[in-house]
Design a protein around this motif. Structure first.
Motif, mmCIF file in Angstrom:
data_model
loop_
_atom_site.group_PDB
_atom_site.id
_atom_site.type_symbol
_atom_site.label_atom_id
_atom_site.label_comp_id
_atom_site.label_asym_id
_atom_site.label_seq_id
_atom_site.Cartn_x
_atom_site.Cartn_y
_atom_site.Cartn_z
ATOM 1 N N THR A 150 13.995 17.201 33.802
ATOM 2 C CA THR A 150 13.588 15.809 33.387
ATOM 3 C C THR A 150 15.079 15.499 32.488
ATOM 4 O OG1 THR A 150 12.450 16.494 31.337
ATOM 5 C CG2 THR A 150 11.138 16.098 33.522
ATOM 6 N N ARG A 151 15.454 16.461 31.796
ATOM 7 C CA ARG A 151 16.385 16.076 30.713
ATOM 8 C C ARG A 151 17.836 16.089 31.409
ATOM 9 N NH1 ARG A 151 14.396 20.514 25.992
ATOM 10 N NH2 ARG A 151 13.311 18.919 25.032
ATOM 11 N N THR A 152 17.950 16.731 32.323
ATOM 12 C CA THR A 152 19.095 16.862 33.222
ATOM 13 C C THR A 152 19.405 15.492 33.983
ATOM 14 O OG1 THR A 152 19.183 19.147 33.922
ATOM 15 C CG2 THR A 152 20.651 17.940 35.262
ATOM 16 N N LYS A 153 18.243 14.975 34.591
ATOM 17 C CA LYS A 153 18.174 13.410 35.127
ATOM 18 C C LYS A 153 18.588 12.242 34.071
ATOM 19 C CE LYS A 153 15.213 10.684 38.105
ATOM 20 N NZ LYS A 153 14.071 10.651 38.756
ATOM 21 N N SER A 154 17.733 12.625 32.923
ATOM 22 C CA SER A 154 18.066 11.584 31.754
ATOM 23 C C SER A 154 19.614 11.550 31.423
ATOM 24 C CB SER A 154 17.307 12.120 30.813
ATOM 25 O OG SER A 154 17.477 10.977 29.518
ATOM 26 N N ALA A 155 20.317 12.872 31.348
ATOM 27 C CA ALA A 155 21.886 13.082 30.951
ATOM 28 C C ALA A 155 22.473 12.330 31.771
ATOM 29 C CB ALA A 155 21.848 14.454 30.829
ATOM 30 N N LYS A 156 22.300 12.263 32.959
ATOM 31 C CA LYS A 156 22.950 11.615 33.931
ATOM 32 C C LYS A 156 23.034 10.094 34.004
ATOM 33 C CE LYS A 156 22.924 15.427 37.792
ATOM 34 N NZ LYS A 156 22.323 15.654 38.944
ATOM 35 N N LYS A 157 21.945 9.730 33.622
ATOM 36 C CA LYS A 157 21.586 8.382 33.368
ATOM 37 C C LYS A 157 22.302 7.824 32.197
ATOM 38 C CE LYS A 157 17.919 4.938 32.545
ATOM 39 N NZ LYS A 157 16.339 4.830 32.338
ATOM 40 N N ILE A 158 22.520 8.509 30.873
ATOM 41 C CA ILE A 158 23.046 8.444 29.719
ATOM 42 C C ILE A 158 24.370 8.143 29.818
ATOM 43 C CG2 ILE A 158 23.332 9.123 27.511
ATOM 44 C CD1 ILE A 158 20.563 10.365 27.395
ATOM 45 N N VAL A 179 17.113 11.814 21.765
ATOM 46 C CA VAL A 179 17.508 10.641 22.777
ATOM 47 C C VAL A 179 17.270 11.083 24.046
ATOM 48 C CG1 VAL A 179 19.411 9.329 23.328
ATOM 49 C CG2 VAL A 179 19.217 9.739 20.895
ATOM 50 N N ILE A 180 17.776 12.003 24.514
ATOM 51 C CA ILE A 180 17.578 12.522 25.976
ATOM 52 C C ILE A 180 16.165 12.493 26.528
ATOM 53 C CG2 ILE A 180 17.636 14.437 27.542
ATOM 54 C CD1 ILE A 180 20.276 15.032 26.053
ATOM 55 N N ASP A 181 15.267 12.890 25.564
ATOM 56 C CA ASP A 181 13.917 12.882 25.888
ATOM 57 C C ASP A 181 13.189 11.692 25.913
ATOM 58 O OD1 ASP A 181 13.636 15.872 26.076
ATOM 59 O OD2 ASP A 181 13.040 16.133 24.009
ATOM 60 N N ILE A 182 13.523 10.726 24.809
ATOM 61 C CA ILE A 182 13.047 9.367 24.967
ATOM 62 C C ILE A 182 13.401 8.568 26.247
ATOM 63 C CG2 ILE A 182 13.348 7.206 23.821
ATOM 64 C CD1 ILE A 182 13.641 8.804 21.215
ATOM 65 N N ILE A 183 14.490 8.828 26.377
ATOM 66 C CA ILE A 183 15.093 7.864 27.700
ATOM 67 C C ILE A 183 14.451 8.828 28.958
ATOM 68 C CG2 ILE A 183 17.199 7.358 29.226
ATOM 69 C CD1 ILE A 183 18.407 7.019 26.580
ATOM 70 N N ALA A 184 14.051 9.971 29.083
ATOM 71 C CA ALA A 184 13.565 10.874 30.100
ATOM 72 C C ALA A 184 12.153 10.496 30.280
ATOM 73 C CB ALA A 184 13.871 12.254 29.835
ATOM 74 N N GLN A 185 11.437 10.050 29.067
ATOM 75 C CA GLN A 185 10.045 9.712 29.162
ATOM 76 C C GLN A 185 9.326 10.905 29.514
ATOM 77 O OE1 GLN A 185 10.592 5.615 31.255
ATOM 78 N NE2 GLN A 185 8.876 5.258 29.844
ATOM 79 N N ASN A 186 9.631 12.057 29.200
ATOM 80 C CA ASN A 186 9.030 13.204 29.594
ATOM 81 C C ASN A 186 8.146 13.868 28.376
ATOM 82 O OD1 ASN A 186 10.538 13.920 27.230
ATOM 83 N ND2 ASN A 186 12.057 15.308 28.415
#
Length: 552
Positions: free
Chosen positions: A367-375, A145-152
């Motif tokens: 990229t994952r840390t940034k995505s996690a904050k958004k989630i 989920v984190i990787d999908i939202i991170a688009q990484n």
């Protein structure tokens, strides 16, 4: 999006032929009416395994076919790569199951493998059923989920390339160390074998030449006697063939002026004389060369015995193979001598690849840390209106050994209460809370991934009232962005917000029980939602509530 669904002879369905619309649609119906059957049929178009038991009793074959409009999505590459005709306005997926257990799959009337159908189907439709809520317990799902939202995907691909290079080098080093250890253990024996082969002074074609010379020397007296007899027959002063040919040629040459035919014969005899004379000289020379040399014969047989012994020892049949073994042993011994340097080079290479792996892992982690904050932020924004005002949601990262998915171990931590510490979501969240979290995640994912159709199968389990309405509004929102959302529901608050409303019904006929799906009219929707509100006995109040929910 899914435009049309056709099902024939599938379990309880005789024939279903129905259109679907864009936006947010709902499907309702009593428990056991056949909603799961329809989902099962769609699942076959997504590549699920078929079973002949799924064919309606008494029939030979069942067919499931769906038409999709892919005009607003980028799917052309799939069709090009798989050599399938592409029609963006109407893409057709079809499965046929026969009573003999065979199943066939087609995309735009082109026969395809189940893998090809699954690859395309997974990009066309996402069916979210209740059991998918259990995925929240799995770390790999949370990380995905984190990787999908991170688009990484680029960063993940770069990391995996570095990781695979590192692991391959690590494996190469381990294998080489093992080989060196084995070689060192066998070094004494290998040196003995190498010295034995080297001392034999082997050469290409040596065996054939020695065997021929041995044979000649072993029969030297018989050979010399025969050569002597042949030499006498050719070179004897009185009766030798050479002298007689010479005389015959000269005699005919003398009468050539008187008898012209004699000249030709004389020439032919002279040619024969020259050839036989040459042969005679070779025989004479050979007679002189052949001498019985017992010492030479002993040396030859001694060398042949060495060769035969080595061939038997190494289970081979030629000197060429012995020389190959000698060369191989030479390289292995050189490798032992150079092993320390070789291992150091591989260790240095491994260290370099480890540094690159760390570098790419750090980039991926960012990229994952940034995505996690958004989630975390968006989950909070979505869950508060859905009846969890004191929600706490954290994404926890723990460093782990490098693996194919990076070095991040992830956990979704959750608390629905203000003063309660966050804990792994699977341990503390209720079924209704997990359903709301999953819907929020799906909404976020849908904004990132261009998935044409999402089907929610009773995601509203454990919720009701205003919360259900808020969940419906999220699904409604998802259906507004070039996406089709279909929700199978038992809740009137969700059913009322659908742009289109379908009902699954089970009917008993003379031939047996059948399941049907039909789109409801506006009046039928009022009745259906009233029934969902009050049960089978529909009151005027329920009808009025239904109209209010539908805003009609």
């Amino acid at each position: 999006m899914l435009k049309h669904l056709y099902i024939k002879n599938f379990t309880l369905i005789d024939k279903l032929d129905i259109d679907f619309h864009k936006g947010f649609s709902v499907i309702s119906g009593e428990t056991g009416a056949g909603k799961s059957i329809i989902l099962g049929a769609i699942g076959l178009l997504l590549g699920n395994r078929a079973d002949s038991k799924q064919i309606k009793q008494g029939e030979k074959k069942c067919i499931i076919e769906a038409k999709f409009n892919l005009a607003k999505y980028d799917f052309e590459n799939f069709f090009t790569e798989n050599n399938i005709d592409f029609d963006a306005e109407e893409t057709i997926l079809r499965r046929e199951i026969s009573d003999n257990g065979k199943s066939r799959a087609f995309i735009n009337d082109t026969p395809v493998s189940l893998t090809q159908m699954r690859t395309l189907g997974e990009q066309l439709v996402d069916i979210h059923s209740q059991h998918q809520n259990l995925l929240l317990q799995k770390e790999d799902f949370q990380l995905n989920v984190i990787d999908i939202i991170a688009q990484n995907s680029k960063e993940l691909s770069a990391y995996r390339k570095a990781y695979n290079t590192y692991k391959n080098t690590e494996k190469k080093l381990e294998t080489r160390k093992k080989q060196i250890a084995e070689n060192i253990q066998n070094e004494e024996f290998m040196r003995f074998q190498f010295d034995e082969l080297s001392n034999a002074n082997l050469q290409e074609n040596q065996q054939e030449e020695l065997e021929a010379e041995s044979k000649t020397l072993s029969h030297a007296e018989d050979i010399k006697s025969s050569l002597f007899d042949a030499d006498n027959a050719l070179n004897d002063e009185d009766a030798g063939v050479v002298r007689r040919l010479k005389i015959a040629s000269e005699t005919l040459s003398n009468i050539a002026p008187l008898y012209p035919k004699a000249a030709e014969v004389s020439e032919r005899l002279n040619s024969a004389y020259i050839e036989i004379k040459d042969i005679a000289e070779e025989v004479s020379a050979a007679t002189a060369d052949i001498e019985f040399d017992p010492n030479r014969l002993d040396r030859i047989n001694e060398q042949l015995d060495k060769i035969y012994h080595l061939e038997q020892k190494f289970h081979i049949t030629s000197i060429t193979e012995l020389l190959d073994i000698q060369e191989q042993l030479k390289k292995q011994l050189q490798s032992i001598d150079n092993s320390d340097e070789e291992v150091k080079e591989l260790e240095a290479e491994l260290a370099k690849h480890l540094e690159e792996c760390k570098k790419q892992a750090d980039i991926l982690t960012k990229t994952r840390t940034k995505s996690a904050k958004k989630i975390q932020e968006e989950i909070h924004q979505r869950l508060v209106p859905m009846g969890i005002p004191n929600v706490q949601f954290d994404v926890q990262f723990i460093e782990k050994p490098f693996a194919i998915d990076g070095n991040n171990k992830v956990q979704f931590l959750f608390s629905a209460n203000k003063n309660s510490p966050v804990q792994p979501i699977a341990q503390v969240a209720s079924g209704g809370e997990i359903a709301r979290v999953m819907l929020s995640l799906k909404a976020m994912i849908s904004c990132t991934v261009k998935l044409p159709t999402i089907i929610f199968d009773e995601i509203d389990t454990g919720v009701s009232g205003k919360i259900a309405e808020q969940m419906a509004r999220i699904m409604q929102e998802m259906g507004e962005n070039n996406r089709q959302v279909i929700s199978i529901t038992h809740l009137p608050q969700i059913a009322a917000l659908g742009t289109s409303h379908y009902k699954v019904e089970k009917r008993d006929t003379e031939s047996g029980t059948t399941s049907q799906l039909r789109e409801l009219t506006q009046n039928e929707r009022i009745t259906e939602i009233a029934q969902m509100l009050s049960g089978s006995d529909i009151s005027d109040a329920a009808l009025q509530n239904a109209r209010e929910l539908l805003k009609v």
